[in-house]
Scaffold this motif. Structure first.
Motif, mmCIF file in Angstrom:
data_model
loop_
_atom_site.group_PDB
_atom_site.id
_atom_site.type_symbol
_atom_site.label_atom_id
_atom_site.label_comp_id
_atom_site.label_asym_id
_atom_site.label_seq_id
_atom_site.Cartn_x
_atom_site.Cartn_y
_atom_site.Cartn_z
ATOM 1 N N ALA A 4 0.838 -1.200 0.000
ATOM 2 C CA ALA A 4 0.000 0.000 0.000
ATOM 3 C C ALA A 4 0.873 1.250 0.000
ATOM 4 N N ASN A 5 0.540 2.201 -0.875
ATOM 5 C CA ASN A 5 1.294 3.454 -0.922
ATOM 6 C C ASN A 5 0.382 4.678 -0.985
ATOM 7 N N ILE A 6 -0.890 4.484 -0.648
ATOM 8 C CA ILE A 6 -1.856 5.578 -0.643
ATOM 9 C C ILE A 6 -2.416 5.730 0.770
ATOM 10 N N GLY A 7 -2.284 6.923 1.328
ATOM 11 C CA GLY A 7 -2.768 7.205 2.672
ATOM 12 C C GLY A 7 -4.257 7.511 2.698
ATOM 13 N N GLY A 8 -4.785 7.738 3.879
ATOM 14 C CA GLY A 8 -6.216 7.919 4.098
ATOM 15 C C GLY A 8 -6.855 9.070 3.349
ATOM 16 N N ILE A 9 -6.285 10.257 3.448
ATOM 17 C CA ILE A 9 -6.871 11.419 2.782
ATOM 18 C C ILE A 9 -6.744 11.274 1.269
ATOM 19 N N ASP A 10 -5.592 10.830 0.813
ATOM 20 C CA ASP A 10 -5.355 10.609 -0.615
ATOM 21 C C ASP A 10 -6.358 9.593 -1.153
ATOM 22 N N ALA A 42 -10.158 3.019 -8.962
ATOM 23 C CA ALA A 42 -9.477 1.728 -8.800
ATOM 24 C C ALA A 42 -8.264 1.848 -7.877
ATOM 25 N N THR A 43 -7.447 2.877 -8.080
ATOM 26 C CA THR A 43 -6.262 3.020 -7.230
ATOM 27 C C THR A 43 -6.647 3.292 -5.780
ATOM 28 N N GLY A 44 -7.727 4.030 -5.580
ATOM 29 C CA GLY A 44 -8.196 4.277 -4.217
ATOM 30 C C GLY A 44 -8.723 3.014 -3.557
ATOM 31 N N LEU A 45 -9.420 2.190 -4.319
ATOM 32 C CA LEU A 45 -9.982 0.964 -3.754
ATOM 33 C C LEU A 45 -8.924 -0.092 -3.452
ATOM 34 N N ILE A 46 -7.893 -0.186 -4.294
ATOM 35 C CA ILE A 46 -6.857 -1.191 -4.033
ATOM 36 C C ILE A 46 -5.721 -0.641 -3.180
ATOM 37 N N ASN A 47 -5.767 0.660 -2.897
ATOM 38 C CA ASN A 47 -4.799 1.299 -2.001
ATOM 39 C C ASN A 47 -3.371 1.261 -2.546
ATOM 40 N N PHE A 48 -3.253 1.259 -3.869
ATOM 41 C CA PHE A 48 -1.934 1.222 -4.502
ATOM 42 C C PHE A 48 -1.967 2.045 -5.780
ATOM 43 N N CYS A 49 -0.963 2.904 -5.956
ATOM 44 C CA CYS A 49 -0.831 3.705 -7.166
ATOM 45 C C CYS A 49 0.470 3.322 -7.864
ATOM 46 N N PRO A 50 0.375 2.764 -9.080
ATOM 47 C CA PRO A 50 1.592 2.376 -9.796
ATOM 48 C C PRO A 50 2.551 3.554 -10.041
ATOM 49 N N ALA A 51 2.020 4.735 -10.306
ATOM 50 C CA ALA A 51 2.885 5.905 -10.527
ATOM 51 C C ALA A 51 3.674 6.230 -9.261
ATOM 52 N N TYR A 52 3.032 6.167 -8.103
ATOM 53 C CA TYR A 52 3.741 6.391 -6.845
ATOM 54 C C TYR A 52 4.842 5.354 -6.687
ATOM 55 N N GLY A 53 4.546 4.099 -7.038
ATOM 56 C CA GLY A 53 5.542 3.038 -6.934
ATOM 57 C C GLY A 53 6.755 3.305 -7.804
ATOM 58 N N LEU A 55 7.822 6.184 -8.834
ATOM 59 C CA LEU A 55 8.528 7.377 -8.353
ATOM 60 C C LEU A 55 9.060 7.228 -6.930
ATOM 61 N N GLY A 56 8.762 6.092 -6.292
ATOM 62 C CA GLY A 56 9.208 5.875 -4.920
ATOM 63 C C GLY A 56 8.477 6.731 -3.909
ATOM 64 N N MET A 57 7.255 7.114 -4.235
ATOM 65 C CA MET A 57 6.464 7.970 -3.347
ATOM 66 C C MET A 57 5.481 7.143 -2.536
ATOM 67 N N SER A 58 5.006 7.724 -1.458
ATOM 68 C CA SER A 58 3.966 7.120 -0.645
ATOM 69 C C SER A 58 3.309 8.197 0.202
ATOM 70 N N THR A 59 1.985 8.112 0.328
ATOM 71 C CA THR A 59 1.280 9.037 1.212
ATOM 72 C C THR A 59 0.788 8.311 2.458
ATOM 73 N N CYS A 60 1.200 7.045 2.607
ATOM 74 C CA CYS A 60 0.862 6.281 3.808
ATOM 75 C C CYS A 60 1.693 6.775 4.977
ATOM 76 N N LYS A 61 1.080 6.755 6.135
ATOM 77 C CA LYS A 61 1.842 7.076 7.342
ATOM 78 C C LYS A 61 2.710 5.869 7.663
#
Length: 65
Positions: A4-10, A42-53, A55-61
């Motif tokens: 998972a790389n997507i946080g709650g607000i995102d 789809a990215t919100g429901l699966i809690n994963f964004c390929p673009a974030y992956g 770029l090495g980004m994450s909005t998860c705490k």
């Protein structure tokens, strides 16, 4: 396995924006491009964004040890 790389607000923003775009396309004769709302939904429901992956980004705490 996708980590998972997507946080709650995102996640909430993605789901709401995705649903709004899809509703616009379905119920208000919105433009065809409004179906792009499937992507944030789809990215919100699966809690994963390929673009974030990529770029090495994450909005998860992260838990600090």
């Amino acid at each position: 396995m996708m980590k998972a790389n997507i946080g709650g607000i995102d996640r909430t923003i993605r789901i709401v924006a995705g649903l709004a775009l899809i509703a616009w396309a379905l119920f208000a004769n919105g433009p065809t491009w409004a179906w792009i709302g499937l992507v944030p939904l789809a990215t919100g429901l699966i809690n994963f964004c390929p673009a974030y992956g990529l770029l090495g980004m994450s909005t998860c705490k992260t838990k600090h040890e």
